[in-house]
Design a protein around this motif. Structure first.
Motif, PDB file in Angstrom:
ATOM      1  N   GLY A  16      -7.784  15.753   3.369  1.00 47.13           N
ATOM      2  CA  GLY A  16      -6.655  16.658   3.520  1.00 47.13           C
ATOM      3  C   GLY A  16      -6.633  17.429   4.817  1.00 47.13           C
ATOM      4  O   GLY A  16      -5.992  18.489   4.904  1.00 47.13           O
ATOM      5  N   ARG A  17      -7.302  16.913   5.846  1.00 45.22           N
ATOM      6  CA  ARG A  17      -7.350  17.633   7.120  1.00 45.22           C
ATOM      7  C   ARG A  17      -6.212  17.242   8.065  1.00 45.22           C
ATOM      8  O   ARG A  17      -6.108  17.793   9.158  1.00 45.22           O
ATOM      9  N   LEU A  18      -5.375  16.292   7.678  1.00 45.64           N
ATOM     10  CA  LEU A  18      -4.298  15.826   8.540  1.00 45.64           C
ATOM     11  C   LEU A  18      -2.945  16.255   8.018  1.00 45.64           C
ATOM     12  O   LEU A  18      -2.742  16.366   6.801  1.00 45.64           O
TER      13      LEU A  18
ATOM     14  N   GLU B 210       2.394  13.617   8.803  1.00 47.79           N
ATOM     15  CA  GLU B 210       2.880  12.628   9.765  1.00 47.79           C
ATOM     16  C   GLU B 210       1.793  11.593  10.065  1.00 47.79           C
ATOM     17  O   GLU B 210       0.602  11.912  10.133  1.00 47.79           O
ATOM     18  N   PRO B 211       2.176  10.343  10.290  1.00 47.84           N
ATOM     19  CA  PRO B 211       1.205   9.293  10.608  1.00 47.84           C
ATOM     20  C   PRO B 211       0.476   9.564  11.919  1.00 47.84           C
ATOM     21  O   PRO B 211       1.023  10.172  12.844  1.00 47.84           O
ATOM     22  N   VAL B 212      -0.743   9.115  12.006  1.00 47.40           N
ATOM     23  CA  VAL B 212      -1.523   9.147  13.236  1.00 47.40           C
ATOM     24  C   VAL B 212      -1.404   7.756  13.865  1.00 47.40           C
ATOM     25  O   VAL B 212      -1.832   6.764  13.275  1.00 47.40           O
ATOM     26  N   CYS B 213      -0.835   7.684  15.058  1.00 51.78           N
ATOM     27  CA  CYS B 213      -0.591   6.395  15.724  1.00 51.78           C
ATOM     28  C   CYS B 213      -1.246   6.418  17.099  1.00 51.78           C
ATOM     29  O   CYS B 213      -0.844   7.192  17.963  1.00 51.78           O
TER      30      CYS B 213
ATOM     31  N   LEU C 266       0.818  -1.211   0.000  1.00 53.77           N
ATOM     32  CA  LEU C 266       0.000   0.000   0.000  1.00 53.77           C
ATOM     33  C   LEU C 266       0.854   1.264   0.000  1.00 53.77           C
ATOM     34  O   LEU C 266       0.519   2.246  -0.682  1.00 53.77           O
ATOM     35  N   ALA C 267       1.948   1.238   0.756  1.00 57.21           N
ATOM     36  CA  ALA C 267       2.827   2.413   0.785  1.00 57.21           C
ATOM     37  C   ALA C 267       3.374   2.715  -0.593  1.00 57.21           C
ATOM     38  O   ALA C 267       3.592   3.888  -0.944  1.00 57.21           O
ATOM     39  N   GLY C 268       3.572   1.679  -1.385  1.00 57.41           N
ATOM     40  CA  GLY C 268       4.100   1.874  -2.736  1.00 57.41           C
ATOM     41  C   GLY C 268       3.078   2.375  -3.736  1.00 57.41           C
ATOM     42  O   GLY C 268       3.448   2.932  -4.774  1.00 57.41           O
ATOM     43  N   THR C 269       1.795   2.187  -3.427  1.00 52.47           N
ATOM     44  CA  THR C 269       0.753   2.618  -4.370  1.00 52.47           C
ATOM     45  C   THR C 269       0.332   4.068  -4.169  1.00 52.47           C
ATOM     46  O   THR C 269      -0.226   4.678  -5.067  1.00 52.47           O
ATOM     47  N   GLY C 270       0.558   4.586  -2.959  1.00 52.02           N
ATOM     48  CA  GLY C 270       0.091   5.938  -2.656  1.00 52.02           C
ATOM     49  C   GLY C 270      -1.354   5.993  -2.225  1.00 52.02           C
ATOM     50  O   GLY C 270      -1.888   7.087  -1.984  1.00 52.02           O
ATOM     51  N   ILE C 271      -2.030   4.837  -2.124  1.00 54.64           N
ATOM     52  CA  ILE C 271      -3.414   4.815  -1.658  1.00 54.64           C
ATOM     53  C   ILE C 271      -3.440   5.092  -0.152  1.00 54.64           C
ATOM     54  O   ILE C 271      -2.721   4.443   0.607  1.00 54.64           O
ATOM     55  N   PRO C 272      -4.220   6.039   0.306  1.00 52.99           N
ATOM     56  CA  PRO C 272      -4.296   6.298   1.748  1.00 52.99           C
ATOM     57  C   PRO C 272      -4.794   5.066   2.501  1.00 52.99           C
ATOM     58  O   PRO C 272      -5.723   4.382   2.048  1.00 52.99           O
ATOM     59  N   PHE C 273      -4.200   4.783   3.644  1.00 51.59           N
ATOM     60  CA  PHE C 273      -4.638   3.631   4.431  1.00 51.59           C
ATOM     61  C   PHE C 273      -4.329   3.863   5.905  1.00 51.59           C
ATOM     62  O   PHE C 273      -3.454   4.641   6.272  1.00 51.59           O
ATOM     63  N   VAL C 274      -5.078   3.182   6.751  1.00 49.80           N
ATOM     64  CA  VAL C 274      -4.861   3.164   8.197  1.00 49.80           C
ATOM     65  C   VAL C 274      -4.945   1.699   8.615  1.00 49.80           C
ATOM     66  O   VAL C 274      -5.893   1.004   8.258  1.00 49.80           O
ATOM     67  N   VAL C 275      -3.974   1.228   9.375  1.00 48.10           N
ATOM     68  CA  VAL C 275      -3.916  -0.180   9.749  1.00 48.10           C
ATOM     69  C   VAL C 275      -4.619  -0.403  11.079  1.00 48.10           C
ATOM     70  O   VAL C 275      -4.431   0.360  12.031  1.00 48.10           O
ATOM     71  N   HIS C 276      -5.439  -1.451  11.121  1.00 48.09           N
ATOM     72  CA  HIS C 276      -6.015  -1.878  12.396  1.00 48.09           C
ATOM     73  C   HIS C 276      -5.018  -2.820  13.059  1.00 48.09           C
ATOM     74  O   HIS C 276      -4.933  -3.994  12.726  1.00 48.09           O
ATOM     75  N   GLY C 277      -4.235  -2.280  13.994  1.00 50.42           N
ATOM     76  CA  GLY C 277      -3.144  -3.034  14.611  1.00 50.42           C
ATOM     77  C   GLY C 277      -1.815  -2.525  14.098  1.00 50.42           C
ATOM     78  O   GLY C 277      -1.743  -1.661  13.220  1.00 50.42           O
ATOM     79  N   ARG C 278      -0.739  -3.083  14.681  1.00 43.49           N
ATOM     80  CA  ARG C 278       0.619  -2.690  14.295  1.00 43.49           C
ATOM     81  C   ARG C 278       1.376  -3.884  13.737  1.00 43.49           C
ATOM     82  O   ARG C 278       1.100  -5.024  14.081  1.00 43.49           O
ATOM     83  N   SER C 279       2.337  -3.584  12.878  1.00 41.38           N
ATOM     84  CA  SER C 279       3.257  -4.602  12.394  1.00 41.38           C
ATOM     85  C   SER C 279       4.665  -4.160  12.766  1.00 41.38           C
ATOM     86  O   SER C 279       4.870  -3.072  13.312  1.00 41.38           O
ATOM     87  N   ASP C 280       5.650  -5.015  12.457  1.00 39.42           N
ATOM     88  CA  ASP C 280       7.037  -4.664  12.778  1.00 39.42           C
ATOM     89  C   ASP C 280       7.810  -4.237  11.530  1.00 39.42           C
ATOM     90  O   ASP C 280       9.028  -4.213  11.537  1.00 39.42           O
ATOM     91  N   VAL C 281       7.086  -3.897  10.454  1.00 41.55           N
ATOM     92  CA  VAL C 281       7.756  -3.461   9.234  1.00 41.55           C
ATOM     93  C   VAL C 281       8.330  -2.062   9.445  1.00 41.55           C
ATOM     94  O   VAL C 281       7.787  -1.251  10.201  1.00 41.55           O
ATOM     95  N   ASP C 282       9.417  -1.771   8.773  1.00 41.87           N
ATOM     96  CA  ASP C 282      10.104  -0.482   8.927  1.00 41.87           C
ATOM     97  C   ASP C 282       9.537   0.541   7.948  1.00 41.87           C
ATOM     98  O   ASP C 282      10.261   1.109   7.125  1.00 41.87           O
ATOM     99  N   ILE C 283       8.229   0.737   8.041  1.00 38.67           N
ATOM    100  CA  ILE C 283       7.539   1.697   7.180  1.00 38.67           C
ATOM    101  C   ILE C 283       6.610   2.514   8.068  1.00 38.67           C
ATOM    102  O   ILE C 283       5.808   1.953   8.822  1.00 38.67           O
ATOM    103  N   SER C 284       6.733   3.815   8.003  1.00 39.83           N
ATOM    104  CA  SER C 284       5.904   4.681   8.826  1.00 39.83           C
ATOM    105  C   SER C 284       4.486   4.726   8.259  1.00 39.83           C
ATOM    106  O   SER C 284       4.287   4.994   7.070  1.00 39.83           O
ATOM    107  N   CYS C 285       3.491   4.460   9.105  1.00 36.62           N
ATOM    108  CA  CYS C 285       2.104   4.492   8.636  1.00 36.62           C
ATOM    109  C   CYS C 285       1.180   4.743   9.824  1.00 36.62           C
ATOM    110  O   CYS C 285       1.567   4.587  10.990  1.00 36.62           O
ATOM    111  N   SER C 286      -0.051   5.137   9.524  1.00 36.28           N
ATOM    112  CA  SER C 286      -1.046   5.377  10.561  1.00 36.28           C
ATOM    113  C   SER C 286      -1.658   4.054  11.022  1.00 36.28           C
ATOM    114  O   SER C 286      -1.838   3.134  10.230  1.00 36.28           O
ATOM    115  N   TYR C 287      -1.982   3.987  12.316  1.00 34.51           N
ATOM    116  CA  TYR C 287      -2.631   2.788  12.829  1.00 34.51           C
ATOM    117  C   TYR C 287      -3.422   3.124  14.085  1.00 34.51           C
ATOM    118  O   TYR C 287      -3.191   4.123  14.760  1.00 34.51           O
TER     119      TYR C 287
END
Length: 235
Positions: A208-210, A213-216, A30-51
């Motif tokens: 566009g209200r955020l 930076e990711p919301v965690c 998803l990070a590579g596509t540019g599609i906005p996303f928010v994850v339910h839960g966390r992973s240990d991948v080294d990619i900054s994202c909202s969750y």
């Protein structure tokens, strides 16, 4: 698994990956596509994202600590599959509590399973038939706990006296820990509220209200002590 959000704001859409995995490949995709996303839960991948997540480590640590405080040492844990990030965190929390009291973890008492009543019945019966059965069982959901209650009844064990049971995930639709007999000691969180918050963050991102930076967000559920816990003893 993805949870789709059927919103088209300015002809843009987003998605909510659910049940984050360890090293979850969906996040990189998803990070590579540019599609906005928010994850339910966390992973240990080294990619900054909202969750939006709950402190699963703390959930099982607190549940184990309650049982240890009551004198239990043979404590079983019925958990989900550790390929899921939340289940791995719960397993780590259980082990941290046990190790903190210098209580060895018996691998025969730590089981991975689906979160269903029937699996709780099957695995509860297996645990109670061991030569040295547990005096207490931690369940990853109250559906599992319902099955464990049935297994205890079939084995002639009294919950809260012969066997203590605690669980996570009260406030699920159609089932309540307070309605168990005896009432079930459980942590509680609102899945509905978590879903609403995930949707709010994603919609705000789409509109566009955020800030970039990711919301965690990580919450800590309440733990309600009820009649399903008694003093530890040999059974």
């Amino acid at each position: 698994m993805f949870a789709s959000l059927p919103c088209w704001l300015g002809f843009r859409c987003g998605t909510i990956p659910a049940a984050a995995l360890e090293g979850d490949p969906r996040i990189a995709l998803l990070a590579g596509t540019g599609i906005p996303f928010v994850v339910h839960g966390r992973s240990d991948v080294d990619i900054s994202c909202s969750y939006v997540d709950v402190d699963n480590f703390e959930i099982f640590r607190r549940l184990a600590e309650v049982l240890l405080d009551y004198g239990h040492r043979r404590i079983a844990a019925l958990n989900s599959y550790r390929r899921f990030r939340y289940a791995a965190a719960r397993d780590a929390g259980y082990r941290a509590a046990m190790e903190g009291r210098h209580v060895p973890v018996d691998p025969d008492l730590v089981l991975e399973t689906a979160m269903t009543e029937e699996d709780g019945l099957k695995l509860g019966a297996r645990l109670l038939s061991l030569p040295e059965p547990p005096t207490a069982i931690i369940c990853g959901s109250i559906f599992l706990a319902k099955g464990v209650y049935r297994a205890a009844a079939e084995a002639g064990r009294t919950i809260g006296k012969d066997l203590s049971v605690v669980a996570h995930d009260d406030q699920l639709r159609g089932i309540s820990a307070a309605d168990f007999a005896p009432a079930l000691t459980a942590t509680q969180q609102s899945v509905e509220m978590a879903g609403r918050r995930l949707a709010e963050i994603l919609i705000d991102r789409l509109e566009g209200r955020l800030a970039p930076e990711p919301v965690c967000e990580v919450s800590r559920p309440d733990l309600i002590l009820r009649g399903s816990v008694g003093q530890g003893k040999l059974v």
